[in-house]
Scaffold this active site. Structure first.
Site, PDB file in Angstrom:
ATOM      1  N   HIS A 198       0.827  -1.222   0.000  1.00 49.11           N
ATOM      2  CA  HIS A 198       0.000   0.000   0.000  1.00 49.11           C
ATOM      3  C   HIS A 198       0.858   1.267   0.000  1.00 49.11           C
ATOM      4  O   HIS A 198       0.479   2.283   0.598  1.00 49.11           O
ATOM      5  CB  HIS A 198      -0.950   0.033   1.200  1.00 49.11           C
ATOM      6  CG  HIS A 198      -1.949  -1.086   1.223  1.00 49.11           C
ATOM      7  ND1 HIS A 198      -3.203  -0.972   0.671  1.00 49.11           N
ATOM      8  CD2 HIS A 198      -1.874  -2.352   1.712  1.00 49.11           C
ATOM      9  CE1 HIS A 198      -3.859  -2.112   0.838  1.00 49.11           C
ATOM     10  NE2 HIS A 198      -3.076  -2.973   1.460  1.00 49.11           N
ATOM     11  N   ASN A 231     -10.269  -2.826   2.327  1.00 51.22           N
ATOM     12  CA  ASN A 231      -9.926  -2.880   0.904  1.00 51.22           C
ATOM     13  C   ASN A 231     -11.184  -2.688   0.072  1.00 51.22           C
ATOM     14  O   ASN A 231     -12.300  -2.720   0.604  1.00 51.22           O
ATOM     15  CB  ASN A 231      -9.326  -4.252   0.556  1.00 51.22           C
ATOM     16  CG  ASN A 231      -7.846  -4.349   0.912  1.00 51.22           C
ATOM     17  OD1 ASN A 231      -7.191  -3.344   1.172  1.00 51.22           O
ATOM     18  ND2 ASN A 231      -7.322  -5.549   0.904  1.00 51.22           N
ATOM     19  N   HIS A 250      -4.290   1.183  11.863  1.00 54.36           N
ATOM     20  CA  HIS A 250      -4.115  -0.074  12.598  1.00 54.36           C
ATOM     21  C   HIS A 250      -5.498  -0.659  12.912  1.00 54.36           C
ATOM     22  O   HIS A 250      -6.299   0.011  13.583  1.00 54.36           O
ATOM     23  CB  HIS A 250      -3.353   0.228  13.890  1.00 54.36           C
ATOM     24  CG  HIS A 250      -3.071  -0.982  14.731  1.00 54.36           C
ATOM     25  ND1 HIS A 250      -3.301  -2.276  14.308  1.00 54.36           N
ATOM     26  CD2 HIS A 250      -2.558  -1.091  15.972  1.00 54.36           C
ATOM     27  CE1 HIS A 250      -2.951  -3.116  15.260  1.00 54.36           C
ATOM     28  NE2 HIS A 250      -2.497  -2.430  16.282  1.00 54.36           N
TER      29      HIS A 250
HETATM   30 FE1  HDE Z   1      -2.654  -4.727   5.571  1.00 53.58          FE
HETATM   31  N1  HDE Z   1      -0.842  -3.960   6.080  1.00 53.58           N
HETATM   32  N2  HDE Z   1      -2.042  -6.556   6.188  1.00 53.58           N
HETATM   33  N3  HDE Z   1      -4.394  -5.581   4.912  1.00 53.58           N
HETATM   34  N4  HDE Z   1      -3.269  -2.980   4.893  1.00 53.58           N
HETATM   35  C1  HDE Z   1      -0.450  -2.696   5.880  1.00 53.58           C
HETATM   36  O1  HDE Z   1       0.668  -1.375   7.453  1.00 53.58           O
HETATM   37  C2  HDE Z   1      -0.981  -6.788   6.967  1.00 53.58           C
HETATM   38  C3  HDE Z   1      -4.753  -6.884   5.006  1.00 53.58           C
HETATM   39  C4  HDE Z   1      -4.504  -2.654   4.434  1.00 53.58           C
HETATM   40  O2  HDE Z   1      -3.275   3.527   3.831  1.00 53.58           O
HETATM   41  C5  HDE Z   1       0.876  -2.396   6.511  1.00 53.58           C
HETATM   42  O3  HDE Z   1       1.009   0.836   7.700  1.00 53.58           O
HETATM   43  C6  HDE Z   1      -0.942  -8.171   7.371  1.00 53.58           C
HETATM   44  C7  HDE Z   1      -6.156  -7.057   4.749  1.00 53.58           C
HETATM   45  C8  HDE Z   1      -4.535  -1.279   4.029  1.00 53.58           C
HETATM   46  O4  HDE Z   1      -1.740   3.416   5.377  1.00 53.58           O
HETATM   47  C9  HDE Z   1       1.233  -3.701   7.217  1.00 53.58           C
HETATM   48  C10 HDE Z   1      -2.031  -8.748   6.771  1.00 53.58           C
HETATM   49  C11 HDE Z   1      -6.615  -5.802   4.482  1.00 53.58           C
HETATM   50  C12 HDE Z   1      -3.261  -0.790   4.278  1.00 53.58           C
HETATM   51  C13 HDE Z   1       0.070  -4.590   6.853  1.00 53.58           C
HETATM   52  C14 HDE Z   1      -2.715  -7.732   6.045  1.00 53.58           C
HETATM   53  C15 HDE Z   1      -5.513  -4.897   4.582  1.00 53.58           C
HETATM   54  C16 HDE Z   1      -2.491  -1.877   4.823  1.00 53.58           C
HETATM   55  C17 HDE Z   1       1.903  -1.833   5.592  1.00 53.58           C
HETATM   56  C18 HDE Z   1      -2.467 -10.203   6.824  1.00 53.58           C
HETATM   57  C19 HDE Z   1      -8.047  -5.404   4.102  1.00 53.58           C
HETATM   58  C20 HDE Z   1      -2.758   0.609   4.011  1.00 53.58           C
HETATM   59  C21 HDE Z   1       2.008  -0.371   5.936  1.00 53.58           C
HETATM   60  C22 HDE Z   1      -2.696 -10.692   8.117  1.00 53.58           C
HETATM   61  C23 HDE Z   1      -8.994  -5.622   5.171  1.00 53.58           C
HETATM   62  C24 HDE Z   1      -3.113   1.547   5.105  1.00 53.58           C
HETATM   63  C25 HDE Z   1       1.186  -0.193   7.094  1.00 53.58           C
HETATM   64  C26 HDE Z   1      -2.668   2.946   4.743  1.00 53.58           C
HETATM   65  C27 HDE Z   1      -1.149  -1.754   5.230  1.00 53.58           C
HETATM   66  C28 HDE Z   1      -0.021  -5.847   7.300  1.00 53.58           C
HETATM   67  C29 HDE Z   1      -3.859  -7.990   5.266  1.00 53.58           C
HETATM   68  C30 HDE Z   1      -5.664  -3.492   4.345  1.00 53.58           C
HETATM   69  C31 HDE Z   1       2.569  -4.286   6.853  1.00 53.58           C
HETATM   70  C32 HDE Z   1       0.100  -8.820   8.247  1.00 53.58           C
HETATM   71  C33 HDE Z   1      -6.940  -8.358   4.798  1.00 53.58           C
HETATM   72  C34 HDE Z   1      -5.719  -0.525   3.442  1.00 53.58           C
HETATM   73  O5  HDE Z   1       1.294  -3.532   8.599  1.00 53.58           O
END
Ligand code: HDE
Length: 677
Positions: free
Chosen positions: A71, A144, A335
């Site tokens: 992202h 998402n 978060h």
């Molecule tokens: Fe994320 N995800 N994600 N994700 N995600 C990040 O956090 C993560 C997942 C989503 O505009 C990271 O600040 C794991 C699902 C958005 O700043 C990180 C897993 C969904 C954004 C991270 C998921 C998301 C992130 C990277 C699986 C939809 C951007 C930078 C368990 C519900 C937020 C950050 C923004 C960002 C981890 C799966 C949505 C690495 C471990 C499912 C919209 O922390």
């Protein structure tokens, strides 16, 4: 807004911001010279003692922070949320109690795969993360634009992302899933089938951030003031409906305007066309947990809206652009664990892992544990605790006491009981053996993938077949192509067979699904269709039919459609009756793919080159199923290209009914029937 207007506006804002201010160093010393470093003699070496030069350069050297691992490419805006009714029966969350209460929000939209500078219209899921600054603390809905996810357990996320990101040996391709490692992961982790169907559908190439749905994906809980809980799923429904680009167009926009989505959002807000999204929830009673043919804890499953209706509970309006992209959009820290009393988690194993990952990622990205003090992350309510120090601490805490319990500060800051607003975790009973296992209830990977396929209109199905054929067509490994085709034969034999034919691998003979159910809500055919804020490129030449063209433009504006003038040169274009139009674009600076519709006005004096350029625009719009309108000389132009009326091509001499018909064609978004002809 045209680029030119955007530029002028920015210059104006910049001027007012910095007026009357003197340049100083970061220590406040006034600067006398900012063009020349301090040297020993006019042609001599630069001196170490030039503290202004060193401070300026050091700050510059440290300007970048690590981009998000996923992202990274995002754009954000401020706004407000207002509930429609009190949700008291379901949740005690303060921001959902009173329909007159407005809560400030900050929303960041993003792509997933590409790095910070990548193009925006790539095929990918889009992040849709909302921070609600409530009076009880920040609540982040980090979702998402696709309601399910690739994997069921967080421990597989690093694997998924390693496979999806550019391949490490050559760092290609950028912003694309069409490569071997991604599809190798898919074929060998078949719980991804459902999400892949969405990723290959039109949902993964949205027309605009303003025209995307949003989903919380996981099942969360609402908890009311009696301590009763309900399972919920979050939805955002765009008032403008859910609309997409076509693949060829999306790829061309990636080159012509890599900032297409941010430009669209920024301009809409600057123009006062504030994007609106309705917040919805699906609600399931705790006692109904096991009454579905899927596990409510499985993030690869959605709850069909026809079975569990989406209750619309409020509206979000985005009404202010950021002042500084780095300070706000880049430094915002979302978060899923930022919750307020009345909202709680479930045991979805993907959600549980996310609850760890997001703080961890901010620590490295934002340089320490004090990122909550950055203006964009600060709660609007007061916050006090015994945490101290660390990198970038901004608060100056007073006094010696930084521990609990204490007598020296009368045991303050004090904790709060649930009645006083203290967060109390839902007391779910948990019991079990420690195991590393997939629950049997998580093992059906294909039924809902087929449900999605069954729900698509014919053009949507065609687009999915083409997307698979494109992506697999880009692979270098025939073995992976075959594995993927065989995997998707479990979803639809028709789909797998056609893709196999297209990519030249063995056509599967067996497979298919006995799922016949469809969920009409999943098809974009059934979305809201409105003309508002659609961009219409008006092709005019010197000597255009003055009254006619200007009255069409006025009528389009009245219908809240946005006409922009395209000609062979910038500057003033004169019409037959003294009317004048200012060109926003030329055939060089504009591009057919950047408009939702074209209106060919032309003129009697179009030369050959003009006609050629205009026809190129019109034919491309035609190929992208866009509405095309024409009057008089424009009609002759269309006829030259063999374009007749019908199927979104609107030709009509009666101006009144012409505009009405054209606006209706614009509202329709695309005219897919052309494809079938
Ligand atoms: Fe994320 N995800 N994600 N994700 N995600 C990040 O956090 C993560 C997942 C989503 O505009 C990271 O600040 C794991 C699902 C958005 O700043 C990180 C897993 C969904 C954004 C991270 C998921 C998301 C992130 C990277 C699986 C939809 C951007 C930078 C368990 C519900 C937020 C950050 C923004 C960002 C981890 C799966 C949505 C690495 C471990 C499912 C919209 O922390």
């Amino acid at each position: 807004m045209s680029n030119e207007n955007r530029k002028n506006k920015q210059i104006e804002e910049f001027r007012t911001d910095d007026r009357d201010k003197k340049m100083t160093t970061n220590q406040g010393t006034k600067v006398s010279e900012d063009e020349f470093s301090l040297k020993a003699g006019e042609r001599g070496p630069t001196l170490m003692e030039d503290f202004h030069f060193r401070e300026k350069m050091t700050h510059f050297d440290h300007e970048r922070i690590p981009e998000r691992i996923v992202h990274a490419r995002g754009f954000a805006a401020h706004g407000e949320f207002q509930p429609y009714e009190s949700m008291k029966d379901y949740t005690k969350a303060d921001f959902l109690q009173d329909p007159s209460k407005k809560t400030p929000v900050f929303v960041r939209f993003s792509t997933v795969q590409g790095s910070k500078g990548s193009a925006e219209t790539v095929r990918d899921a889009r992040g849709f993360a909302t921070k609600f600054y409530t009076e009880e603390g920040n609540f982040d809905l980090v979702g998402n634009n696709i309601p399910v996810f690739f994997i069921q357990d967080a421990i597989k996320f690093p694997d998924l992302v390693h496979a999806l990101k550019p391949e490490p040996h050559n760092e290609m391709p950028q912003g694309a899933s069409a490569h071997d490692t991604f599809w190798d992961f898919i074929a060998n982790n078949q719980e991804s089938a459902h999400m892949v169907m969405w990723a290959m559908s039109d949902r993964a190439i949205p027309r605009s951030f303003r025209m995307m749905e949003g989903f919380g994906v996981h099942t969360f809980r609402f908890v009311n003031d009696k301590g009763e809980a309900h399972f919920i799923k979050w939805h955002w429904k765009p008032v403008l409906g859910t609309h997409s680009l076509v693949w060829d167009e999306a790829q061309k926009i990636s080159g012509k305007d890599p900032d297409f989505h941010r430009g669209d959002l920024y301009d809409a807000i600057e123009n006062g066309d504030y994007p609106e999204f309705e917040l919805g929830v699906q609600i399931i009673k705790e006692e109904d947990e096991f009454n579905f043919d899927f596990d409510v804890l499985d993030p690869t499953k959605l709850w069909p809206e026809e079975d569990v209706p989406v209750k619309k509970i409020g509206k979000m309006t985005l009404n202010r652009n950021v002042d500084n992209v780095f300070a706000e959009t880049e430094q915002v820290a979302f978060h899923p664990g930022h919750v307020v009393p009345g909202i709680d988690f479930t045991n979805d194993p993907l959600l549980q892992g996310r609850l760890f990952s997001y703080t961890d990622t901010q620590l490295i990205r934002l340089g320490g544990p004090n990122f909550h003090e950055l203006p964009i992350n600060r709660p609007v309510c007061p916050f006090h605790n015994n945490q101290r120090d660390g990198y970038n601490r901004m608060t100056i805490n007073k006094g010696p006491v930084a521990y609990h319990k204490n007598s020296m500060a009368d045991n303050t800051p004090a904790t709060s009981s649930p009645e006083e607003g203290g967060f109390e975790h839902y007391q779910e009973k948990v019991e079990g053996r420690k195991v590393r296992k997939r629950s049997d209830s998580f093992k059906d990977h294909f039924s809902q993938a087929t449900l999605f396929w069954n729900s698509m209109s014919d053009p949507e199905k065609e687009h999915i077949k083409e997307a698979f054929s494109f992506e697999l067509g880009k692979l270098s490994s025939e073995d992976i192509q075959q594995q993927v085709v065989d995997m998707f034969a479990n979803v639809s034999l028709e789909l797998a067979q056609e893709v196999a034919e297209n990519v030249g691998v063995e056509v599967p003979k067996e497979g298919g699904s006995n799922v016949t159910k469809a969920s009409p809500a999943l098809s974009q055919e059934n979305t809201n269709k409105l003309p508002h804020t659609r961009k219409v490129g008006v092709i005019v030449a010197e000597g255009f039919n003055g009254q006619e063209v200007t009255s069409v433009i006025e009528a389009l504006k009245k219908a809240e459609v946005e006409p922009e003038i395209i000609s062979n040169k910038l500057g003033t274009i004169k019409g037959t009756d003294g009317e004048e139009l200012e060109a926003d674009h030329t055939f060089l600076t504009g591009e057919s793919v950047l408009f939702d519709a074209l209106y060919a006005a032309g003129s009697k004096s179009m030369d050959k080159k003009f006609q050629q350029d205009a026809l190129y625009f019109l034919k491309e719009a035609l190929a992208h199923y866009k509405p095309i309108g024409a009057t008089h000389e424009g009609v002759d132009l269309l006829k030259k290209a063999g374009i007749d009326d019908g199927l979104g091509v609107v030709i009509n001499d009666d101006l009144k009914s012409y505009v009405k018909e054209f606006v209706a064609a614009i509202a329709e978004h695309r005219h897919w029937d052309r494809e079938i002809v």
